[in-house]
Design a protein around this motif. Structure first.
Motif, PDB file in Angstrom:
ATOM      1  N   PHE A 187       4.378   5.392  10.628  1.00  0.00           N
ATOM      2  CA  PHE A 187       4.288   5.103   9.204  1.00  0.00           C
ATOM      3  C   PHE A 187       3.625   3.750   8.964  1.00  0.00           C
ATOM      4  O   PHE A 187       2.697   3.628   8.160  1.00  0.00           O
ATOM      5  CB  PHE A 187       5.692   5.134   8.592  1.00  0.00           C
ATOM      6  CG  PHE A 187       5.703   5.015   7.101  1.00  0.00           C
ATOM      7  CD1 PHE A 187       5.556   6.141   6.304  1.00  0.00           C
ATOM      8  CD2 PHE A 187       5.858   3.786   6.493  1.00  0.00           C
ATOM      9  CE1 PHE A 187       5.565   6.032   4.917  1.00  0.00           C
ATOM     10  CE2 PHE A 187       5.871   3.673   5.108  1.00  0.00           C
ATOM     11  CZ  PHE A 187       5.724   4.801   4.321  1.00  0.00           C
ATOM     12  N   ILE A 188       4.080   2.732   9.679  1.00  0.00           N
ATOM     13  CA  ILE A 188       3.522   1.391   9.492  1.00  0.00           C
ATOM     14  C   ILE A 188       2.083   1.328   9.978  1.00  0.00           C
ATOM     15  O   ILE A 188       1.232   0.691   9.351  1.00  0.00           O
ATOM     16  CB  ILE A 188       4.424   0.324  10.144  1.00  0.00           C
ATOM     17  CG1 ILE A 188       5.720   0.208   9.306  1.00  0.00           C
ATOM     18  CG2 ILE A 188       3.715  -1.025  10.262  1.00  0.00           C
ATOM     19  CD1 ILE A 188       6.762  -0.735   9.855  1.00  0.00           C
ATOM     20  N   GLU A 189       1.751   2.012  11.054  1.00  0.00           N
ATOM     21  CA  GLU A 189       0.362   2.056  11.515  1.00  0.00           C
ATOM     22  C   GLU A 189      -0.533   2.718  10.466  1.00  0.00           C
ATOM     23  O   GLU A 189      -1.667   2.299  10.261  1.00  0.00           O
ATOM     24  CB  GLU A 189       0.262   2.785  12.852  1.00  0.00           C
ATOM     25  CG  GLU A 189       0.779   1.950  14.001  1.00  0.00           C
ATOM     26  CD  GLU A 189       0.775   2.691  15.334  1.00  0.00           C
ATOM     27  OE1 GLU A 189       0.496   3.914  15.364  1.00  0.00           O
ATOM     28  OE2 GLU A 189       1.065   2.040  16.353  1.00  0.00           O
ATOM     29  N   THR A 190      -0.003   3.738   9.786  1.00  0.00           N
ATOM     30  CA  THR A 190      -0.746   4.391   8.712  1.00  0.00           C
ATOM     31  C   THR A 190      -1.004   3.407   7.563  1.00  0.00           C
ATOM     32  O   THR A 190      -2.103   3.354   7.017  1.00  0.00           O
ATOM     33  CB  THR A 190       0.009   5.632   8.188  1.00  0.00           C
ATOM     34  OG1 THR A 190       0.121   6.569   9.260  1.00  0.00           O
ATOM     35  CG2 THR A 190      -0.710   6.287   7.024  1.00  0.00           C
ATOM     36  N   LEU A 191       0.004   2.620   7.219  1.00  0.00           N
ATOM     37  CA  LEU A 191      -0.173   1.623   6.155  1.00  0.00           C
ATOM     38  C   LEU A 191      -1.236   0.595   6.522  1.00  0.00           C
ATOM     39  O   LEU A 191      -2.064   0.215   5.696  1.00  0.00           O
ATOM     40  CB  LEU A 191       1.144   0.916   5.856  1.00  0.00           C
ATOM     41  CG  LEU A 191       2.211   1.727   5.150  1.00  0.00           C
ATOM     42  CD1 LEU A 191       3.445   0.870   4.911  1.00  0.00           C
ATOM     43  CD2 LEU A 191       1.715   2.305   3.850  1.00  0.00           C
ATOM     44  N   ILE A 192      -1.211   0.138   7.767  1.00  0.00           N
ATOM     45  CA  ILE A 192      -2.218  -0.830   8.216  1.00  0.00           C
ATOM     46  C   ILE A 192      -3.611  -0.203   8.119  1.00  0.00           C
ATOM     47  O   ILE A 192      -4.563  -0.848   7.673  1.00  0.00           O
ATOM     48  CB  ILE A 192      -1.903  -1.330   9.642  1.00  0.00           C
ATOM     49  CG1 ILE A 192      -0.634  -2.193   9.616  1.00  0.00           C
ATOM     50  CG2 ILE A 192      -3.080  -2.118  10.222  1.00  0.00           C
ATOM     51  CD1 ILE A 192      -0.086  -2.561  10.985  1.00  0.00           C
ATOM     52  N   GLY A 193      -3.734   1.063   8.492  1.00  0.00           N
ATOM     53  CA  GLY A 193      -5.008   1.778   8.360  1.00  0.00           C
ATOM     54  C   GLY A 193      -5.466   1.861   6.912  1.00  0.00           C
ATOM     55  O   GLY A 193      -6.657   1.696   6.620  1.00  0.00           O
ATOM     56  N   ARG A 194      -4.535   2.120   5.994  1.00  0.00           N
ATOM     57  CA  ARG A 194      -4.885   2.173   4.565  1.00  0.00           C
ATOM     58  C   ARG A 194      -5.442   0.843   4.091  1.00  0.00           C
ATOM     59  O   ARG A 194      -6.400   0.787   3.326  1.00  0.00           O
ATOM     60  CB  ARG A 194      -3.646   2.474   3.721  1.00  0.00           C
ATOM     61  CG  ARG A 194      -3.261   3.877   3.657  1.00  0.00           C
ATOM     62  CD  ARG A 194      -2.095   3.999   2.689  1.00  0.00           C
ATOM     63  NE  ARG A 194      -1.411   5.256   2.951  1.00  0.00           N
ATOM     64  CZ  ARG A 194      -0.213   5.549   2.522  1.00  0.00           C
ATOM     65  NH1 ARG A 194       0.465   4.672   1.791  1.00  0.00           N
ATOM     66  NH2 ARG A 194       0.328   6.705   2.795  1.00  0.00           N
TER      67      ARG A 194
ATOM     68  N   PRO B 174      -5.531  -6.544   6.630  1.00  0.00           N
ATOM     69  CA  PRO B 174      -4.113  -6.281   6.899  1.00  0.00           C
ATOM     70  C   PRO B 174      -3.363  -7.490   7.442  1.00  0.00           C
ATOM     71  O   PRO B 174      -2.138  -7.510   7.428  1.00  0.00           O
ATOM     72  CB  PRO B 174      -4.137  -5.137   7.905  1.00  0.00           C
ATOM     73  CG  PRO B 174      -5.492  -5.141   8.485  1.00  0.00           C
ATOM     74  CD  PRO B 174      -6.401  -5.755   7.480  1.00  0.00           C
ATOM     75  N   ALA B 175      -4.057  -8.517   7.880  1.00  0.00           N
ATOM     76  CA  ALA B 175      -3.398  -9.705   8.431  1.00  0.00           C
ATOM     77  C   ALA B 175      -2.492 -10.365   7.394  1.00  0.00           C
ATOM     78  O   ALA B 175      -1.441 -10.907   7.744  1.00  0.00           O
ATOM     79  CB  ALA B 175      -4.425 -10.700   8.949  1.00  0.00           C
ATOM     80  N   PHE B 176      -2.859 -10.309   6.126  1.00  0.00           N
ATOM     81  CA  PHE B 176      -2.030 -10.920   5.088  1.00  0.00           C
ATOM     82  C   PHE B 176      -0.720 -10.156   4.932  1.00  0.00           C
ATOM     83  O   PHE B 176       0.342 -10.754   4.802  1.00  0.00           O
ATOM     84  CB  PHE B 176      -2.774 -10.985   3.751  1.00  0.00           C
ATOM     85  CG  PHE B 176      -3.953 -11.919   3.802  1.00  0.00           C
ATOM     86  CD1 PHE B 176      -3.773 -13.289   3.937  1.00  0.00           C
ATOM     87  CD2 PHE B 176      -5.236 -11.420   3.734  1.00  0.00           C
ATOM     88  CE1 PHE B 176      -4.858 -14.147   3.992  1.00  0.00           C
ATOM     89  CE2 PHE B 176      -6.330 -12.270   3.789  1.00  0.00           C
ATOM     90  CZ  PHE B 176      -6.146 -13.638   3.921  1.00  0.00           C
TER      91      PHE B 176
ATOM     92  N   SER C 242       0.797  -1.224   0.000  1.00  0.00           N
ATOM     93  CA  SER C 242       0.000   0.000   0.000  1.00  0.00           C
ATOM     94  C   SER C 242       0.835   1.282   0.000  1.00  0.00           C
ATOM     95  O   SER C 242       0.331   2.362   0.217  1.00  0.00           O
ATOM     96  CB  SER C 242      -0.988   0.007   1.176  1.00  0.00           C
ATOM     97  OG  SER C 242      -1.936   1.016   1.014  1.00  0.00           O
ATOM     98  N   MET C 243       2.144   1.158  -0.262  1.00  0.00           N
ATOM     99  CA  MET C 243       2.993   2.349  -0.324  1.00  0.00           C
ATOM    100  C   MET C 243       3.083   2.857  -1.759  1.00  0.00           C
ATOM    101  O   MET C 243       2.941   2.096  -2.708  1.00  0.00           O
ATOM    102  CB  MET C 243       4.418   2.043   0.158  1.00  0.00           C
ATOM    103  CG  MET C 243       4.543   1.838   1.636  1.00  0.00           C
ATOM    104  SD  MET C 243       6.275   1.846   2.201  1.00  0.00           S
ATOM    105  CE  MET C 243       6.897   0.345   1.485  1.00  0.00           C
TER     106      MET C 243
END
Length: 99
Positions: free
Chosen positions: A57-64, A72-74, A36-37
């Motif tokens: 940054f990673i928390e933002t990606l998980i939110g996306r 997001p588990a995958f 998702s980046m």
């Protein structure tokens, strides 16, 4: 909270590798279908700062991923494998851990 646990968590975020999971196919609004980046975010991550900036940054990606109706588990599973291959602790706790 135990300071040893906090120190270990900070160290894991400090050494966190890029969220890229080596799929690198850009479709959704210029975002990679794997992590998702955007291309710019992938290039910027290595110099994105310390533990706190990487965590955010990673928390933002998980939110996306959640917002785009993707599980997001995958991605988390792939990222944990990447950390293991690189020999660094994964900063994302396993669900159910008390850490």
């Amino acid at each position: 909270m135990d300071t040893k646990v906090t120190d270990a968590a900070d160290a894991a975020w400090t050494t966190a590798p890029s969220p890229c999971v080596d799929i690198c196919k850009y479709k959704r609004q210029g975002r990679c279908v794997g992590c998702s980046m955007t291309k710019a975010e992938k290039q910027a991550f290595p110099s994105s700062g310390g533990a706190e900036q990487k965590r955010e940054f990673i928390e933002t990606l998980i939110g996306r991923l959640q917002e785009s109706a993707r599980n997001p588990a995958f991605w988390i599973m792939s990222y944990r494998r990447k950390c293991e291959r690189e020999g660094v602790p994964c900063p994302i706790p396993v669900e159910g851990d008390d850490a």
